[in-house]
Every structure is written in C-alpha cells, then in structure tokens.
Design a protein around this motif. Structure first.
Motif, mmCIF file in Angstrom:
data_model
loop_
_atom_site.group_PDB
_atom_site.id
_atom_site.type_symbol
_atom_site.label_atom_id
_atom_site.label_comp_id
_atom_site.label_asym_id
_atom_site.label_seq_id
_atom_site.Cartn_x
_atom_site.Cartn_y
_atom_site.Cartn_z
ATOM 1 N N ALA A 187 33.163 -13.251 -33.543
ATOM 2 C CA ALA A 187 34.085 -14.235 -33.992
ATOM 3 C C ALA A 187 35.199 -13.753 -34.661
ATOM 4 O O ALA A 187 36.404 -14.025 -34.719
ATOM 5 N N HIS A 188 35.099 -12.391 -34.745
ATOM 6 C CA HIS A 188 36.173 -11.590 -35.421
ATOM 7 C C HIS A 188 36.943 -10.678 -34.299
ATOM 8 O O HIS A 188 36.085 -10.530 -33.228
ATOM 9 N N PRO A 189 37.969 -10.278 -34.678
ATOM 10 C CA PRO A 189 38.673 -9.352 -33.372
ATOM 11 C C PRO A 189 37.664 -8.037 -33.277
ATOM 12 O O PRO A 189 36.914 -7.466 -33.973
ATOM 13 N N PRO A 190 37.851 -7.908 -31.809
ATOM 14 C CA PRO A 190 36.760 -6.846 -31.250
ATOM 15 C C PRO A 190 37.199 -5.482 -31.862
ATOM 16 O O PRO A 190 38.454 -5.136 -32.090
ATOM 17 N N ARG A 191 36.000 -4.719 -31.793
ATOM 18 C CA ARG A 191 36.168 -3.307 -32.467
ATOM 19 C C ARG A 191 35.708 -2.142 -31.323
ATOM 20 O O ARG A 191 36.311 -1.222 -31.201
ATOM 21 N N HIS A 192 35.239 -2.864 -30.155
ATOM 22 C CA HIS A 192 34.719 -1.929 -29.124
ATOM 23 C C HIS A 192 35.320 -2.194 -27.731
ATOM 24 O O HIS A 192 35.865 -1.299 -27.139
ATOM 25 N N LEU A 193 35.430 -3.274 -27.375
ATOM 26 C CA LEU A 193 36.023 -3.775 -26.014
ATOM 27 C C LEU A 193 37.408 -4.175 -26.426
ATOM 28 O O LEU A 193 37.657 -5.474 -26.726
ATOM 29 N N LEU A 194 38.445 -3.540 -26.422
ATOM 30 C CA LEU A 194 39.888 -3.737 -26.674
ATOM 31 C C LEU A 194 40.725 -4.226 -25.634
ATOM 32 O O LEU A 194 40.707 -3.411 -24.564
ATOM 33 N N THR A 195 41.566 -5.009 -25.834
ATOM 34 C CA THR A 195 42.711 -5.505 -24.916
ATOM 35 C C THR A 195 43.827 -4.580 -24.941
ATOM 36 O O THR A 195 44.457 -4.358 -26.167
ATOM 37 N N TYR A 239 35.816 -13.279 -17.744
ATOM 38 C CA TYR A 239 34.880 -12.231 -17.363
ATOM 39 C C TYR A 239 34.627 -11.248 -18.599
ATOM 40 O O TYR A 239 33.376 -10.876 -18.579
ATOM 41 N N PHE A 240 35.545 -10.926 -19.366
ATOM 42 C CA PHE A 240 35.147 -9.947 -20.583
ATOM 43 C C PHE A 240 34.802 -10.669 -21.548
ATOM 44 O O PHE A 240 34.436 -10.025 -22.637
ATOM 45 N N ALA A 241 34.681 -12.144 -21.442
ATOM 46 C CA ALA A 241 34.105 -12.677 -22.926
ATOM 47 C C ALA A 241 32.425 -12.401 -22.920
ATOM 48 O O ALA A 241 31.911 -12.276 -24.088
ATOM 49 N N LYS A 247 28.076 -9.209 -26.182
ATOM 50 C CA LYS A 247 26.912 -8.510 -26.200
ATOM 51 C C LYS A 247 27.262 -7.399 -26.952
ATOM 52 O O LYS A 247 26.415 -6.730 -27.565
ATOM 53 N N LEU A 248 28.322 -6.850 -27.063
ATOM 54 C CA LEU A 248 28.825 -5.360 -27.379
ATOM 55 C C LEU A 248 29.059 -5.715 -29.007
ATOM 56 O O LEU A 248 28.900 -4.804 -29.617
#
Length: 45
Positions: free
Chosen positions: A27-35, A14-16, A21-22
């Motif tokens: 391809a790199h570690p997320p900066r905005h939607l963090l686990t 779901y969060f993919a 989009k954000l």
C-alpha cells in the motif's frame, strides 16, 4: 510490438503481481521494484 509503444498500461498490471509479493507493505510506495519514468522498471535491494 511496433505501434504499441504508447500502450504501457499492461506493464502496470503485469508488475502489480510481483510488487505485491516483493514489498512488505504494497500500500506504500515501492522500495524494491521501482518505476523508472521513460525507461522501465528497476529492482533495488
């Protein structure tokens, strides 16, 4: 739903979409939607 606490794979799927989009470079570690392990997800500006 009761009995589905251990089935978290659907959250990853779901969060993919929003993560693609954000994030500038998905391809790199997320900066905005963090686990947040053991909690959920966190949006950070």
């Amino acid at each position: 739903m009761p009995g589905h606490e251990q089935k978290t794979d659907y959250l990853r799927v779901y969060f993919a979409g929003p993560r693609r989009k954000l994030e500038r470079d998905p391809a790199h570690p997320p900066r905005h939607l963090l686990t947040e392990p053991g909690m959920s997800y966190r949006y950070e500006l």
